[in-house]
Scaffold this motif. Structure first.
Motif, PDB file in Angstrom:
ATOM      1  N   LYS A 350       3.331 -11.253  34.147  1.00  0.00           N
ATOM      2  CA  LYS A 350       3.823 -10.883  32.818  1.00  0.00           C
ATOM      3  C   LYS A 350       3.508 -11.926  31.743  1.00  0.00           C
ATOM      4  O   LYS A 350       3.771 -11.697  30.563  1.00  0.00           O
ATOM      5  N   ILE A 351       2.956 -13.068  32.137  1.00  0.00           N
ATOM      6  CA  ILE A 351       2.799 -14.163  31.176  1.00  0.00           C
ATOM      7  C   ILE A 351       1.846 -13.804  30.044  1.00  0.00           C
ATOM      8  O   ILE A 351       2.151 -14.001  28.857  1.00  0.00           O
ATOM      9  N   LEU A 352       0.697 -13.259  30.363  1.00  0.00           N
ATOM     10  CA  LEU A 352      -0.266 -12.939  29.307  1.00  0.00           C
ATOM     11  C   LEU A 352       0.237 -11.792  28.431  1.00  0.00           C
ATOM     12  O   LEU A 352      -0.004 -11.783  27.213  1.00  0.00           O
ATOM     13  N   GLN A 353       0.949 -10.830  29.031  1.00  0.00           N
ATOM     14  CA  GLN A 353       1.565  -9.773  28.229  1.00  0.00           C
ATOM     15  C   GLN A 353       2.590 -10.371  27.278  1.00  0.00           C
ATOM     16  O   GLN A 353       2.645 -10.007  26.090  1.00  0.00           O
ATOM     17  N   TYR A 354       3.390 -11.293  27.803  1.00  0.00           N
ATOM     18  CA  TYR A 354       4.390 -11.946  26.957  1.00  0.00           C
ATOM     19  C   TYR A 354       3.711 -12.682  25.803  1.00  0.00           C
ATOM     20  O   TYR A 354       4.147 -12.588  24.648  1.00  0.00           O
ATOM     21  N   LYS A 355       2.658 -13.406  26.104  1.00  0.00           N
ATOM     22  CA  LYS A 355       1.957 -14.184  25.076  1.00  0.00           C
ATOM     23  C   LYS A 355       1.453 -13.269  23.961  1.00  0.00           C
ATOM     24  O   LYS A 355       1.587 -13.578  22.771  1.00  0.00           O
ATOM     25  N   THR A 356       0.898 -12.119  24.334  1.00  0.00           N
ATOM     26  CA  THR A 356       0.389 -11.168  23.337  1.00  0.00           C
ATOM     27  C   THR A 356       1.520 -10.624  22.472  1.00  0.00           C
ATOM     28  O   THR A 356       1.418 -10.584  21.234  1.00  0.00           O
ATOM     29  N   GLU A 357       2.614 -10.214  23.106  1.00  0.00           N
ATOM     30  CA  GLU A 357       3.730  -9.639  22.355  1.00  0.00           C
ATOM     31  C   GLU A 357       4.460 -10.702  21.538  1.00  0.00           C
ATOM     32  O   GLU A 357       4.996 -10.417  20.461  1.00  0.00           O
ATOM     33  N   ALA A 358       4.468 -11.943  22.035  1.00  0.00           N
ATOM     34  CA  ALA A 358       5.092 -13.034  21.282  1.00  0.00           C
ATOM     35  C   ALA A 358       4.347 -13.291  19.979  1.00  0.00           C
ATOM     36  O   ALA A 358       4.959 -13.580  18.938  1.00  0.00           O
ATOM     37  N   ASP A 359       3.036 -13.176  20.015  1.00  0.00           N
ATOM     38  CA  ASP A 359       2.245 -13.344  18.790  1.00  0.00           C
ATOM     39  C   ASP A 359       2.630 -12.295  17.746  1.00  0.00           C
ATOM     40  O   ASP A 359       2.732 -12.589  16.548  1.00  0.00           O
ATOM     41  N   ILE A 360       2.862 -11.069  18.196  1.00  0.00           N
ATOM     42  CA  ILE A 360       3.248  -9.991  17.279  1.00  0.00           C
ATOM     43  C   ILE A 360       4.622 -10.273  16.674  1.00  0.00           C
ATOM     44  O   ILE A 360       4.839 -10.120  15.461  1.00  0.00           O
ATOM     45  N   ILE A 361       5.560 -10.701  17.516  1.00  0.00           N
ATOM     46  CA  ILE A 361       6.918 -10.991  17.038  1.00  0.00           C
ATOM     47  C   ILE A 361       6.905 -12.116  16.011  1.00  0.00           C
ATOM     48  O   ILE A 361       7.522 -12.014  14.942  1.00  0.00           O
ATOM     49  N   THR A 362       6.211 -13.192  16.316  1.00  0.00           N
ATOM     50  CA  THR A 362       6.226 -14.339  15.396  1.00  0.00           C
ATOM     51  C   THR A 362       5.603 -13.984  14.051  1.00  0.00           C
ATOM     52  O   THR A 362       6.108 -14.400  13.001  1.00  0.00           O
ATOM     53  N   ARG A 363       4.542 -13.212  14.067  1.00  0.00           N
ATOM     54  CA  ARG A 363       3.929 -12.818  12.790  1.00  0.00           C
ATOM     55  C   ARG A 363       4.889 -11.976  11.955  1.00  0.00           C
ATOM     56  O   ARG A 363       4.946 -12.109  10.729  1.00  0.00           O
ATOM     57  N   SER A 364       5.672 -11.132  12.621  1.00  0.00           N
ATOM     58  CA  SER A 364       6.599 -10.264  11.879  1.00  0.00           C
ATOM     59  C   SER A 364       7.733 -11.054  11.235  1.00  0.00           C
ATOM     60  O   SER A 364       8.382 -10.563  10.304  1.00  0.00           O
ATOM     61  N   TYR A 365       7.980 -12.275  11.716  1.00  0.00           N
ATOM     62  CA  TYR A 365       9.020 -13.130  11.131  1.00  0.00           C
ATOM     63  C   TYR A 365       8.421 -14.298  10.345  1.00  0.00           C
ATOM     64  O   TYR A 365       9.119 -15.271  10.056  1.00  0.00           O
TER      65      TYR A 365
END
Length: 461
Positions: A350-365
């Motif tokens: 799940k690490i690479l999936q997390y990394k991808t989704e984390a990038d989306i979350i941080t940009r939205s904030y």
């Protein structure tokens, strides 16, 4: 507020010089490195003070303190080196802080059995220094080695630079002496494994002083290796780095140090091996061949040497400038720097999936991730999060809300929100989500071992 006659009772038992209500001491002993700008909506709690700080001189003293605390239903928080970053020692309900740092002696050294029994207030670095002339070493090596205590590291199940080979702090523990909330002293068997019933050590490892107070521990120690070698590589991408590490581990070549870091769009892998000269050289040669198949190039030895020699420098700076200072002095520089450093653990897939989704979350904030890191184990994933614009009036709120979303994402993907510092005050509200139905079992244990909820109340249990 503890009544004066109870303070006097404690002074008579523990000694007047070991019991203080001095306001400056109460301030210093009740804060760690969690500053208000990193406290998710709980900054007001960080201002709370205990009623008294007690410095016991023996396990018997700890037992007597807890008997009085239980009789009068007074909260008790155990304090180690004060190096935490999660608010684990904040006295949410006032009460007693037990400063364990005077319990810092070597109790028994058994070189033939490769065991050391020490009191829980011993600083990890002191144990390392004690063993070195005897050609032995203690394998837990956190950045805070020179200021963190044995008991604090066990209570948070800390992680250090050598976790890849030796595991978390809890994996160094063979047996413990623990004082329960009613003052009863228990000692677990001094054997590496036993097959009957649960391992009682594990009740207290990572429990952050909510189930009992650790006063002594028997720990694994090791002979100094014949040879060590640290190598570092420039890696094309974080994903390639994970795949390269996986290949190395599949060969059975477990490094002592494993650190894969992406910072400023550059990815670096640090590996350190120890053992006989022949074994280490064989590992290094195989890894050099493996690196070429992942288009990775070896870096100059000086880079790895600097990394290793400076691994404790931030803690030494903290010791010099912040440790044992009142909270406003301790937090002063924190207000000028706005960041969050998250340490989550995830299933490997799940690490690479997390990394991808984390990038989306941080940009939205309106945030940015300035550093990603795999440290110790492939499942241990850390990242540094900062606002894009620190001068934006919403930057702190965005950082807090974005960080919460990142922690929630870890739970959603089957991970946890902290792999090395404990949950403390900061992450306590995520534990129910992390544990699911198993949380009720933890609460039953809490009610059994601490029926009056006096041990570090207001935390995850």
């Amino acid at each position: 507020m503890i009544k004066p006659f109870i303070i006097k009772q404690l002074q008579n038992i523990i000694g007047h010089s070991n019991v203080t209500t001095n306001t400056r001491t109460l301030d210093i002993k009740s804060t760690d490195a969690l500053a208000p700008n990193r406290a998710f909506g709980i900054s007001l709690e960080l201002n709370k003070l205990p009623d008294v700080v007690i410095t016991p001189q023996s396990t018997h003293d700890v037992s007597e303190i807890l008997k009085i605390a239980t009789e009068n239903k007074i909260p008790v928080i155990a304090l180690g080196g004060g190096t935490g970053v999660m608010g684990g020692i904040v006295p949410s309900s006032g009460g007693i802080i037990i400063d364990m740092t005077s319990l810092n002696n070597m109790v028994e050294l058994e070189l033939d059995s490769e065991l050391a029994t020490v009191q829980s207030g011993m600083v990890i670095g002191s144990l390392v220094n004690y063993l070195r002339p005897k050609r032995y070493y203690f394998a837990h090596d956190p950045y805070s080695r020179e200021i963190a205590t044995i008991g604090g590291a066990i209570a948070t199940n800390g992680v250090g630079y050598t976790a890849s080979k030796y595991g978390n702090m809890g994996e160094q523990v063979i047996s413990m002496e623990v004082v329960l909330s009613d003052g009863k002293i228990i000692t677990t068997p001094k054997t590496p494994t036993y097959s009957t019933g649960p391992n009682i050590n594990n009740l207290f490892i990572g429990s952050e002083g909510t189930l009992g107070i650790i006063t002594q521990a028997t720990l694994k120690i090791h002979k100094l290796p014949e040879y060590t070698k640290l190598i570092s590589f420039k890696i094309p991408s974080f994903e390639i780095g994970i795949n390269m590490i996986g290949e190395i581990l599949r060969y059975g070549m477990i490094p002592t140090l494993l650190d894969l870091t992406e910072e400023y769009q550059e990815v670096t892998l640090f590996l350190r091996y120890e053992g006989t000269y022949e074994l280490v050289v064989e590992c290094i040669n195989t890894i050099l061949i493996t690196a070429t198949t992942f288009d990775s190039s070896i870096l100059p030895e000086a880079i790895g040497a600097t990394y290793w020699s400076e691994r404790h420098s931030s803690a030494l700076t903290y010791k010099q400038n912040k440790l044992n200072k009142p909270r406003l002095e301790k937090w002063d520089s924190a207000f000028s720097s706005l960041f969050e450093y998250l340490h989550i653990s995830l299933p490997l897939g799940k690490i690479l999936q997390y990394k991808t989704e984390a990038d989306i979350i941080t940009r939205s904030y309106d945030l940015k991730i300035t550093e990603y890191c795999i440290w110790g184990k492939l499942q241990y994933f850390s990242m540094m999060v900062k606002p894009n614009n620190i001068h934006n009036i919403n930057s702190q709120e965005n950082l807090h809300e974005g960080s919460k979303k990142l922690l929630e994402l870890s739970c959603y993907l089957g991970g946890i929100t902290e792999y090395c510092h404990g949950s403390g005050l900061k992450n306590k509200d995520f534990i129910k989500t992390e544990l699911g139905e198993a949380y009720s079992i933890s609460m039953r244990l809490k009610k059994t071992l601490d029926p009056y909820n006096i041990l570090n109340p207001g935390k995850f249990l």
